[in-house]
Design a protein around this motif. Structure first.
Motif, mmCIF file in Angstrom:
data_model
loop_
_atom_site.group_PDB
_atom_site.id
_atom_site.type_symbol
_atom_site.label_atom_id
_atom_site.label_comp_id
_atom_site.label_asym_id
_atom_site.label_seq_id
_atom_site.Cartn_x
_atom_site.Cartn_y
_atom_site.Cartn_z
ATOM 1 N N GLY A 1 -16.711 -16.375 -2.494
ATOM 2 C CA GLY A 1 -17.682 -15.269 -2.042
ATOM 3 C C GLY A 1 -18.894 -15.574 -2.280
ATOM 4 O O GLY A 1 -19.893 -15.032 -1.588
ATOM 5 N N ALA A 2 -19.207 -16.389 -3.299
ATOM 6 C CA ALA A 2 -20.681 -16.903 -3.492
ATOM 7 C C ALA A 2 -21.384 -17.584 -2.260
ATOM 8 O O ALA A 2 -22.575 -17.746 -1.882
ATOM 9 C CB ALA A 2 -20.670 -17.999 -4.786
ATOM 10 N N VAL A 3 -20.455 -18.407 -1.626
ATOM 11 C CA VAL A 3 -20.921 -19.086 -0.347
ATOM 12 C C VAL A 3 -21.167 -18.041 0.755
ATOM 13 O O VAL A 3 -22.235 -18.212 1.350
ATOM 14 C CB VAL A 3 -19.784 -20.137 0.018
ATOM 15 C CG1 VAL A 3 -20.094 -20.619 1.536
ATOM 16 C CG2 VAL A 3 -19.551 -21.147 -0.882
ATOM 17 N N GLY A 4 -20.505 -17.128 0.922
ATOM 18 C CA GLY A 4 -20.542 -16.311 1.806
ATOM 19 C C GLY A 4 -21.832 -15.364 1.713
ATOM 20 O O GLY A 4 -22.611 -15.156 2.662
ATOM 21 N N LEU A 5 -22.158 -14.895 0.375
ATOM 22 C CA LEU A 5 -23.352 -14.349 0.135
ATOM 23 C C LEU A 5 -24.637 -15.157 0.429
ATOM 24 O O LEU A 5 -25.613 -14.889 1.095
ATOM 25 C CB LEU A 5 -23.504 -13.960 -1.318
ATOM 26 C CG LEU A 5 -22.230 -13.014 -1.643
ATOM 27 C CD1 LEU A 5 -22.411 -12.817 -3.211
ATOM 28 C CD2 LEU A 5 -22.501 -11.625 -1.085
ATOM 29 N N GLY A 6 -24.386 -16.527 0.062
ATOM 30 C CA GLY A 6 -25.713 -17.444 0.544
ATOM 31 C C GLY A 6 -25.879 -17.392 1.957
ATOM 32 O O GLY A 6 -26.950 -17.589 2.493
ATOM 33 N N VAL A 7 -24.736 -17.949 2.330
ATOM 34 C CA VAL A 7 -24.699 -18.159 4.082
ATOM 35 C C VAL A 7 -25.253 -16.882 4.568
ATOM 36 O O VAL A 7 -25.944 -17.192 5.813
ATOM 37 C CB VAL A 7 -23.446 -18.662 4.620
ATOM 38 C CG1 VAL A 7 -23.501 -18.728 6.195
ATOM 39 C CG2 VAL A 7 -23.138 -20.074 4.011
ATOM 40 N N GLY A 8 -24.654 -15.648 4.437
ATOM 41 C CA GLY A 8 -25.315 -14.688 5.149
ATOM 42 C C GLY A 8 -26.737 -14.156 5.196
ATOM 43 O O GLY A 8 -27.181 -13.643 5.881
ATOM 44 N N LEU A 9 -27.388 -14.715 4.079
ATOM 45 C CA LEU A 9 -29.105 -14.556 4.039
ATOM 46 C C LEU A 9 -29.717 -15.556 4.855
ATOM 47 O O LEU A 9 -31.001 -15.285 5.127
ATOM 48 C CB LEU A 9 -29.282 -14.772 2.791
ATOM 49 C CG LEU A 9 -29.093 -13.753 1.316
ATOM 50 C CD1 LEU A 9 -29.308 -14.135 0.087
ATOM 51 C CD2 LEU A 9 -29.777 -12.578 1.833
ATOM 52 N N ILE A 10 -28.846 -16.365 5.643
ATOM 53 C CA ILE A 10 -29.607 -17.490 6.494
ATOM 54 C C ILE A 10 -29.411 -16.699 8.007
ATOM 55 O O ILE A 10 -28.655 -16.472 8.289
ATOM 56 C CB ILE A 10 -28.783 -18.765 6.536
ATOM 57 C CG1 ILE A 10 -28.807 -19.265 5.160
ATOM 58 C CG2 ILE A 10 -29.557 -19.677 7.514
ATOM 59 C CD1 ILE A 10 -28.140 -20.565 5.264
ATOM 60 N N PRO A 11 -30.842 -16.591 8.518
ATOM 61 C CA PRO A 11 -30.964 -15.887 9.693
ATOM 62 C C PRO A 11 -29.709 -16.544 10.789
ATOM 63 O O PRO A 11 -29.874 -17.761 11.026
ATOM 64 C CB PRO A 11 -32.347 -15.897 10.234
ATOM 65 C CG PRO A 11 -33.099 -16.027 9.095
ATOM 66 C CD PRO A 11 -32.121 -16.790 8.023
ATOM 67 N N ALA A 12 -29.118 -15.855 11.569
ATOM 68 C CA ALA A 12 -28.122 -16.282 12.753
ATOM 69 C C ALA A 12 -26.933 -16.999 12.157
ATOM 70 O O ALA A 12 -26.214 -17.641 13.150
ATOM 71 C CB ALA A 12 -28.954 -17.074 13.472
ATOM 72 N N ALA A 13 -26.708 -17.450 10.866
ATOM 73 C CA ALA A 13 -25.522 -17.965 10.347
ATOM 74 C C ALA A 13 -24.407 -16.993 10.203
ATOM 75 O O ALA A 13 -24.693 -15.981 9.252
ATOM 76 C CB ALA A 13 -25.968 -18.548 9.023
ATOM 77 N N GLY A 14 -23.394 -17.176 10.987
ATOM 78 C CA GLY A 14 -22.370 -16.064 10.932
ATOM 79 C C GLY A 14 -21.343 -16.267 9.932
ATOM 80 O O GLY A 14 -21.228 -17.274 9.364
ATOM 81 N N GLY A 15 -20.242 -15.437 10.089
ATOM 82 C CA GLY A 15 -19.002 -15.494 9.515
ATOM 83 C C GLY A 15 -18.151 -16.704 9.611
ATOM 84 O O GLY A 15 -17.411 -17.410 8.849
ATOM 85 N N ASP A 16 -18.346 -17.295 10.804
ATOM 86 C CA ASP A 16 -17.378 -18.306 11.165
ATOM 87 C C ASP A 16 -17.725 -19.676 10.299
ATOM 88 O O ASP A 16 -16.941 -20.381 9.771
ATOM 89 C CB ASP A 16 -17.425 -18.750 12.543
ATOM 90 C CG ASP A 16 -19.010 -18.711 13.142
ATOM 91 O OD1 ASP A 16 -19.886 -18.437 12.601
ATOM 92 O OD2 ASP A 16 -19.180 -19.534 14.375
ATOM 93 N N ILE A 17 -19.171 -19.842 10.194
ATOM 94 C CA ILE A 17 -19.545 -21.152 9.342
ATOM 95 C C ILE A 17 -19.211 -20.644 7.771
ATOM 96 O O ILE A 17 -18.946 -21.538 7.208
ATOM 97 C CB ILE A 17 -21.236 -21.156 9.568
ATOM 98 C CG1 ILE A 17 -21.560 -21.550 11.007
ATOM 99 C CG2 ILE A 17 -21.757 -22.081 8.458
ATOM 100 C CD1 ILE A 17 -22.940 -21.475 11.400
ATOM 101 N N ALA A 18 -19.656 -19.604 7.533
ATOM 102 C CA ALA A 18 -19.343 -19.440 6.022
ATOM 103 C C ALA A 18 -17.739 -19.365 5.755
ATOM 104 O O ALA A 18 -17.569 -20.026 4.736
ATOM 105 C CB ALA A 18 -19.655 -17.762 5.635
ATOM 106 N N GLY A 19 -16.856 -18.908 6.779
ATOM 107 C CA GLY A 19 -15.446 -19.158 6.498
ATOM 108 C C GLY A 19 -14.941 -20.530 6.282
ATOM 109 O O GLY A 19 -14.240 -20.789 5.425
ATOM 110 N N LEU A 20 -15.590 -21.335 7.125
ATOM 111 C CA LEU A 20 -15.146 -22.767 6.980
ATOM 112 C C LEU A 20 -15.789 -23.416 5.816
ATOM 113 O O LEU A 20 -14.937 -24.141 4.951
ATOM 114 C CB LEU A 20 -15.600 -23.692 8.160
ATOM 115 C CG LEU A 20 -14.996 -23.372 9.589
ATOM 116 C CD1 LEU A 20 -15.705 -23.916 10.664
ATOM 117 C CD2 LEU A 20 -13.770 -23.750 9.405
ATOM 118 N N ILE A 21 -16.967 -23.128 5.327
ATOM 119 C CA ILE A 21 -17.437 -23.752 4.254
ATOM 120 C C ILE A 21 -16.806 -23.182 2.842
ATOM 121 O O ILE A 21 -16.489 -24.000 1.918
ATOM 122 C CB ILE A 21 -19.067 -23.478 4.179
ATOM 123 C CG1 ILE A 21 -19.766 -23.964 5.526
ATOM 124 C CG2 ILE A 21 -19.563 -24.076 2.764
ATOM 125 C CD1 ILE A 21 -21.413 -23.619 5.195
ATOM 126 N N GLY A 22 -16.488 -21.776 2.903
ATOM 127 C CA GLY A 22 -16.095 -21.281 1.711
ATOM 128 C C GLY A 22 -14.686 -21.701 1.657
ATOM 129 O O GLY A 22 -14.050 -22.139 0.526
#
Length: 549
Positions: free
Chosen positions: A256-277
């Motif tokens: 969740g912390a990863v997703g919240l941080g990635v979401g604030l980066i313009p153009a970085a979507g859920g696919d990237i956040a999901g893999l990093i998380g």
């Protein structure tokens, strides 16, 4: 307090509730059908919402955005095919769980943690949007706004493609498309070639429906083949017990912390956040060896991270006017047509609308969670609908939706032309995201650059261009140059986009091995549903005694 009451009061209108229900059903359907992305659905729906009031239109579009985030987990878990890019990481553990006869449990866990991720991101939006907008309103002038737009486009270029050259080309194409029409500063017409319909620029809805809708439709028509994998029908137990919920706690917190941080980066979507998380949760887990083999923690981690990006994307979109992802780019286009300009001034001019947006996202999340827990086997049946029927319906709605935006045949022609262009982009691996962002933000960047250049000769350089603008420009350059340097130092076969390079080589290899193993051994687990005509293994009855010789 008046803005709060007015914003919440607008949701009490029965029409808003009906539009949210429409968006809820459309979002689930969109997510459940692989290949139909949330961007495509929101772009298509945008054509039908232009005549609605802003709150009504946002109720449809935002609810589709949220509901698709729940629906796309169904095919990811049942047929190992992501419904949208955001559910890519869900396949890593969701499909193995389904093959173990725990599909129902995987679907329920996915729905619960997705709701947790989105609600947490909405809290982030409520907490950060106003301070960010206030900072931007007080310190962002023309140089800073130009640098911010450039930074947003550069970030999407760096994320969207394995080839930086193709990403830059896509961004330049978008900027060129944004320059078509009448230049506001001089009233000169550019790139219209004498065509009257182009004097006001390209039809934004037609372009995005063509690039994301028609292009995807044509691509599926060309590459379609009958799938040999049927949805897993042995769903098993649905509701998790207390121990299983407790087991997901650490994974939800970390991802969740990863997703919240990635979401604030313009153009970085859920696919990237999901893999990093997923990777970070595995590193923090007490049982990392189970990840990729049907781990509840793996499902919880990937879905929490990808869902938690929604609020961050909404924050950058509404507070700065820079789309957090491609769906938000479509949303900005729709809001501009309604006469609303996302950005720092939105919170001062229309605070009640910001409250309404927050409330719509919250209600849509709770409704989606409720539908996820009661949909049961009905969603599974949807995966068996013949694709030709689906394609025919999509094409009809694309044409009707595009025509409805301007009542002009030229808009439909633009849509079809950009559909063919989008198909060519797919074949050449040129990302469509930077094109849309350049088309949308190009005029804004041009206007602010013109103002800056007009002021510079009259004042000292550093009194016009602030450190904020210089930092944003430096970050824009770095977001393009650093990936080029990083990839140049790696072997050609290992070069990748940011979406791949954020993971270690070992993790990428393990993910590919897990998928290859599942595809190559359909009898690996006992609950696989084979296609008709597939040989069935012989099973022995339990406790059956062998005949004596």
């Amino acid at each position: 307090m008046n803005a709060l009451a007015e914003g919440l009061g607008s949701l009490l209108d029965i029409s808003v509730a009906l539009y949210m229900l429409v968006g809820l059903l459309l979002g689930f359907l969109v997510g459940a059908f692989p290949g139909i992305t949330a961007t495509m659905a929101v772009a298509l729906a945008a054509g039908f919402t232009m005549t609605l009031e802003p709150v009504q239109g946002l109720a449809v579009l935002l609810t589709i955005y949220v509901a698709a985030n729940f629906g796309d987990r169904v095919p990811a878990i049942l047929v190992n095919t992501p419904g949208t890019p955001a559910s890519v990481a869900t396949t890593l553990d969701g499909y193995p769980m389904a093959k173990q006869g725990r599909a129902g449990l995987a679907l329920t866990i996915s729905a619960i943690v997705s709701a947790v991720g989105i609600l947490a991101s909405i809290v982030l939006f409520a907490a950060l949007a106003v301070p960010i907008a206030t900072l931007a309103r007080n310190y962002f002038r023309s140089p800073e706004l130009f640098a911010l737009v450039l930074f947003g486009i550069a970030i999407m270029i760096g994320i969207s493609s394995k080839s930086m050259l193709k990403g830059v080309l896509a961004g330049l194409i978008g900027l060129m498309l944004g320059s078509v029409g009448t230049y506001a500063a001089t009233a000169d017409q550019r790139f219209t070639f004498g065509v009257l319909e182009l004097a006001e620029g390209l039809n934004f809805i037609a372009v995005i429906i063509g690039l994301f809708g028609i292009a995807e439709l044509l691509d599926q028509l060309i590459t379609h083949h009958e799938s040999k994998v049927r949805p897993i029908s042995s769903l098993g137990r649905w509701m998790p017990n207390r121990g299983e919920l407790k087991q997901t706690g650490r994974a939800v917190a970390v991802s969740g912390a990863v997703g919240l941080g990635v979401g604030l980066i313009p153009a970085a979507g859920g696919d990237i956040a999901g893999l990093i998380g997923w990777e970070r949760a595995r590193a923090a887990s007490k049982q990392p060896e189970l990840f990729g083999k049907g781990s509840i923690e793996g499902v919880a981690a990937s879905d929490t991270a990808s869902s938690a990006t929604l609020g961050g994307s909404l924050t950058t979109t509404m507070a700065l006017g820079i789309p957090g992802d491609s769906v938000m780019a479509v949303m900005i286009g729709s809001m501009i047509i309604w006469g609303i300009t996302p950005g720092p001034t939105l919170f001062a001019d229309r605070p009640e609308l910001v409250v309404s947006i927050t409330a719509i996202m919250t209600v849509a999340t709770l409704l989606s969670l409720g539908l996820s827990l009661v949909r049961m086997r009905g969603m599974v049946k949807l995966l068996d609908i013949p694709r030709p029927y689906l394609w025919s319906g999509i094409l009809v709605f694309c044409i009707i939706g595009t025509y409805a935006t301007s009542n002009s045949i030229s808009a439909v022609v633009q849509m079809l032309v950009f559909g063919v262009v989008g198909l060519a982009f797919k074949r050449l691996a040129i990302p469509a995201g930077p094109v849309v962002l350049g088309l949308l933000l190009g005029p804004l960047a041009e206007q602010n650059l013109a103002r800056t250049l007009a002021i510079l000769p009259t004042q000292p350089f550093f009194s016009v261009v602030s450190p904020i603008a210089l930092v944003l420009l430096a970050l824009a350059v770095a977001s393009v140059v650093v990936p080029v340097i990083r990839n140049a130092r790696r072997p050609r076969e290992k070069r990748a986009s940011l979406a791949d390079s954020v993971l270690s080589d070992e993790t990428v290899a393990e993910i590919e091995q897990a998928h290859d193993e599942l595809r190559g051994r359909p009898d690996l687990l006992t609950s696989t549903i084979r296609s008709d005509g597939a040989p069935q293994p012989q099973r022995r009855r339990k406790n059956r005694k062998e005949p004596r010789s």
